[in-house]
Design a protein around this motif. Structure first.
Motif, PDB file in Angstrom:
ATOM      1  N   PHE A 157       0.818  -1.214   0.000  1.00  0.00           N
ATOM      2  CA  PHE A 157       0.000   0.000   0.000  1.00  0.00           C
ATOM      3  C   PHE A 157       0.852   1.264   0.000  1.00  0.00           C
ATOM      4  N   SER A 158       2.032   1.205   0.594  1.00  0.00           N
ATOM      5  CA  SER A 158       2.928   2.358   0.553  1.00  0.00           C
ATOM      6  C   SER A 158       3.307   2.690  -0.888  1.00  0.00           C
ATOM      7  N   SER A 159       3.468   1.665  -1.712  1.00  0.00           N
ATOM      8  CA  SER A 159       3.830   1.896  -3.113  1.00  0.00           C
ATOM      9  C   SER A 159       2.686   2.542  -3.899  1.00  0.00           C
ATOM     10  N   MET A 160       1.476   2.529  -3.352  1.00  0.00           N
ATOM     11  CA  MET A 160       0.309   3.124  -4.011  1.00  0.00           C
ATOM     12  C   MET A 160       0.039   4.565  -3.546  1.00  0.00           C
ATOM     13  N   ALA A 161       0.852   5.085  -2.675  1.00  0.00           N
ATOM     14  CA  ALA A 161       0.581   6.386  -2.053  1.00  0.00           C
ATOM     15  C   ALA A 161       0.368   7.500  -3.074  1.00  0.00           C
ATOM     16  N   ASN A 162       1.131   7.514  -4.149  1.00  0.00           N
ATOM     17  CA  ASN A 162       1.032   8.606  -5.129  1.00  0.00           C
ATOM     18  C   ASN A 162      -0.132   8.464  -6.095  1.00  0.00           C
ATOM     19  N   THR A 163      -0.773   7.304  -6.130  1.00  0.00           N
ATOM     20  CA  THR A 163      -1.876   7.088  -7.079  1.00  0.00           C
ATOM     21  C   THR A 163      -3.213   6.825  -6.380  1.00  0.00           C
ATOM     22  N   TRP A 164      -3.267   7.055  -5.075  1.00  0.00           N
ATOM     23  CA  TRP A 164      -4.448   6.689  -4.294  1.00  0.00           C
ATOM     24  C   TRP A 164      -5.726   7.348  -4.804  1.00  0.00           C
ATOM     25  N   TRP A 165      -5.644   8.586  -5.246  1.00  0.00           N
ATOM     26  CA  TRP A 165      -6.826   9.343  -5.659  1.00  0.00           C
ATOM     27  C   TRP A 165      -7.066   9.289  -7.164  1.00  0.00           C
ATOM     28  N   GLU A 166      -6.409   8.399  -7.869  1.00  0.00           N
ATOM     29  CA  GLU A 166      -6.631   8.248  -9.311  1.00  0.00           C
ATOM     30  C   GLU A 166      -7.693   7.164  -9.529  1.00  0.00           C
ATOM     31  N   PRO A 167      -8.858   7.549 -10.075  1.00  0.00           N
ATOM     32  CA  PRO A 167      -9.970   6.603 -10.224  1.00  0.00           C
ATOM     33  C   PRO A 167      -9.613   5.328 -10.999  1.00  0.00           C
ATOM     34  N   ASN A 168      -8.727   5.423 -11.971  1.00  0.00           N
ATOM     35  CA  ASN A 168      -8.360   4.216 -12.731  1.00  0.00           C
ATOM     36  C   ASN A 168      -7.385   3.321 -11.970  1.00  0.00           C
ATOM     37  N   ASN A 226      -7.713   3.065  -8.318  1.00  0.00           N
ATOM     38  CA  ASN A 226      -8.267   2.723  -7.011  1.00  0.00           C
ATOM     39  C   ASN A 226      -9.781   2.500  -7.089  1.00  0.00           C
ATOM     40  N   PRO A 227     -10.228   1.249  -7.041  1.00  0.00           N
ATOM     41  CA  PRO A 227     -11.669   0.972  -7.113  1.00  0.00           C
ATOM     42  C   PRO A 227     -12.459   1.472  -5.902  1.00  0.00           C
ATOM     43  N   LEU A 228     -11.780   1.778  -4.808  1.00  0.00           N
ATOM     44  CA  LEU A 228     -12.485   2.273  -3.620  1.00  0.00           C
ATOM     45  C   LEU A 228     -13.128   3.635  -3.857  1.00  0.00           C
ATOM     46  N   LEU A 282     -13.186   7.457  14.093  1.00  0.00           N
ATOM     47  CA  LEU A 282     -11.898   6.807  13.906  1.00  0.00           C
ATOM     48  C   LEU A 282     -11.968   6.023  12.603  1.00  0.00           C
ATOM     49  N   ASP A 283     -11.022   6.273  11.713  1.00  0.00           N
ATOM     50  CA  ASP A 283     -10.903   5.534  10.451  1.00  0.00           C
ATOM     51  C   ASP A 283      -9.638   4.693  10.555  1.00  0.00           C
ATOM     52  N   VAL A 284      -9.820   3.388  10.779  1.00  0.00           N
ATOM     53  CA  VAL A 284      -8.695   2.451  10.922  1.00  0.00           C
ATOM     54  C   VAL A 284      -8.302   1.949   9.534  1.00  0.00           C
ATOM     55  N   GLY A 285      -7.024   2.074   9.191  1.00  0.00           N
ATOM     56  CA  GLY A 285      -6.572   1.703   7.855  1.00  0.00           C
ATOM     57  C   GLY A 285      -7.067   2.727   6.852  1.00  0.00           C
ATOM     58  N   CYS A 286      -6.824   3.991   7.127  1.00  0.00           N
ATOM     59  CA  CYS A 286      -7.402   5.095   6.358  1.00  0.00           C
ATOM     60  C   CYS A 286      -6.903   5.176   4.924  1.00  0.00           C
ATOM     61  N   GLY A 287      -5.782   4.538   4.636  1.00  0.00           N
ATOM     62  CA  GLY A 287      -5.255   4.638   3.275  1.00  0.00           C
ATOM     63  C   GLY A 287      -5.053   6.088   2.897  1.00  0.00           C
ATOM     64  N   GLY A 288      -5.460   6.431   1.683  1.00  0.00           N
ATOM     65  CA  GLY A 288      -5.281   7.787   1.174  1.00  0.00           C
ATOM     66  C   GLY A 288      -6.297   8.790   1.670  1.00  0.00           C
ATOM     67  N   GLY A 289      -7.210   8.376   2.541  1.00  0.00           N
ATOM     68  CA  GLY A 289      -8.127   9.311   3.171  1.00  0.00           C
ATOM     69  C   GLY A 289      -9.491   9.438   2.527  1.00  0.00           C
ATOM     70  N   LEU A 290      -9.866   8.524   1.651  1.00  0.00           N
ATOM     71  CA  LEU A 290     -11.183   8.598   0.998  1.00  0.00           C
ATOM     72  C   LEU A 290     -12.317   8.692   2.013  1.00  0.00           C
ATOM     73  N   LEU A 291     -12.377   7.741   2.910  1.00  0.00           N
ATOM     74  CA  LEU A 291     -13.430   7.706   3.917  1.00  0.00           C
ATOM     75  C   LEU A 291     -13.251   8.835   4.929  1.00  0.00           C
TER      76      LEU A 291
END
Length: 190
Positions: free
Chosen positions: A40-51, A53-55, A97-106
């Motif tokens: 998931f660290s390797s995805m940090a720069n693309t987290w908000w790209e719709p193509n 990240n299916p979340l 509390l957002d556990v495992g927040c990732g890029g912050g979508l939720l």
């Protein structure tokens, strides 16, 4: 592989009937997988790209579920009318509390609905990316506290320690959360 070892956690709670404090202890191992953190660290720069990240497309459905769940359990009371000045914020005054927040979508969605959000992720890179993304929306300023490099077990221990430092119930309860979200996380835990 899992992250470093086990640690001792002391759980405390207040019995509201007679205001006595009870303490119990347990030893716990971290649920964090180093392999998953790296992935998931390797995805940090693309987290908000719709193509990438299916979340992103799932987030409205997730938020609808959270709102309905809280409303059906009488934790939310919706105002039928709201004005431009009084934005629709059913979570106003609640701590989330957002556990495992990732890029912050939720986290961002919870904050936009009025919650004061603590967002944790074991990946420092992903949490930093989330923090940077939230800066694009001035409404989110001071509404989300991102904490990278922390597990839910670490947060629980720190929260319990902070609550124990207070002498009255109101101060202890201030350390607790009204909403706890652990979405798309379990499948990545050890």
């Amino acid at each position: 592989a899992t992250s470093a070892g086990s640690h001792h956690i002391t759980y405390s709670y207040i019995n509201s009937n007679n205001l006595t404090k009870r303490t119990s202890s347990t030893t716990s191992s971290s649920s964090v997988s180093d392999e998953e953190v790296s992935k998931f660290s390797s995805m940090a720069n693309t987290w908000w790209e719709p193509n990438q990240n299916p979340l992103i497309s799932m987030n409205p459905t997730r938020m609808h579920f959270i709102i309905q769940s809280l409303e059906s359990n009488h934790h939310l009371k919706f105002e039928k009318s709201h004005t431009k000045e009084n934005k629709f914020q059913p979570f106003k005054g609640l701590k989330a509390l957002d556990v495992g927040c990732g890029g912050g979508l939720l986290s961002e969605s919870l904050a936009r609905l009025g919650a004061q959000v603590t967002a944790i992720d074991p990946s420092i890179e992903v949490a930093n990316s989330a923090k940077e993304h939230s800066k694009h929306d001035s409404f989110l300023k001071d509404k989300i506290d991102y904490k990278g490099g922390i597990s839910v077990e670490d947060l629980a221990a720190a929260t319990i320690h902070a609550a124990d430092s207070h002498t009255n119930i109101e101060e202890q309860n201030a350390e607790l959360f009204d909403i706890v979200c652990i979405l798309e996380v379990i499948e990545h835990a050890t």
